[in-house]
Design an enzyme around this catalytic site. Sequence first.
Site: not given
Lengths: 89, 219
Positions: B121, B124-126
Amino acid sequence: VTLAVGDRVMTNARNPPRHTRLPRYLRAKPGTIEAVHAVFPLADEHAAGRTLLEQLYTVAFAAADIWDIDAEPNCVIHAELWESYLVHS
Amino acid sequence: LSTADNEHVHDHDQPGEPGHGGATSAALSTRVNALVAGLERRGLTSETEIAATLERFLAGAGPNNGARLVARAWMDAGFKSLLLADANAAITQSGLDLSHWAPVKIRAVENTADVHNIVVCTLCSCYPIGLLGPSPGWYKSEAYRSRVVREPRAVLREFGCVFRPTSRSAFGIARRNCATLSSRADPPAAPAGPKHNLRNSSRATPSSAFPFYNDARGT
């Protein structure tokens, strides 16, 4: 749904003064529709507190189209992108 | 609130944002504590309510869920087809209840002798916490998120994964409302040639990793 699997697309070159989910490195790049998903709230609008439902696709980009001669060979970048980021080419 | 510290400061593509790799965990804790204090002051939620939400969500979340799906796909060709065609249906059929998770579409892809998938991701950090548990620190680091799309094999080499130069790498970029679950083509019992020399047999990424902070909730 206006795009189908296999369609060639270009991402837009916009640089909006707000949130977007079209990564900078994928702007104004050629790709191919790899999958057609469902309709999801467009994150750009959602970040501003509005809801706009839009078709989501997976778009495949050849790494060489993104990084030119610095790309590692045989790499493909798949990104989930909303319809308004794409133009049929 | 330690999990919230780690999991969520989303959307670091705004100018001036430090990003996951740029901020120390102490700095993130300070920000999260200030946010929680503000929410409590306005009577919108409480530390107790947040802790209970996290506990409820993380109770059934762990890498064993994702491992179960992959193992079943190894043993059951019908299930494997379903997992690849409609991962959400396969997950439901497996008895995993992800209803506490936000509405999310999971997509499973298969690693083969010629294609290795890796998920990132970049914005962001999905991460599919429900299927794999809380994401590891490296997954959220700016170094991983920015490097892996540019030099995937170099990054994988640092993880101990070496591929033949002819192998094709496919990169899924995690995006909210859509997720990718990769699995090895064969069970570990299969003869381990170079093509199966992968450390991470399953890797998944979700759209909305965390219901409490999920900005797609309710839409």
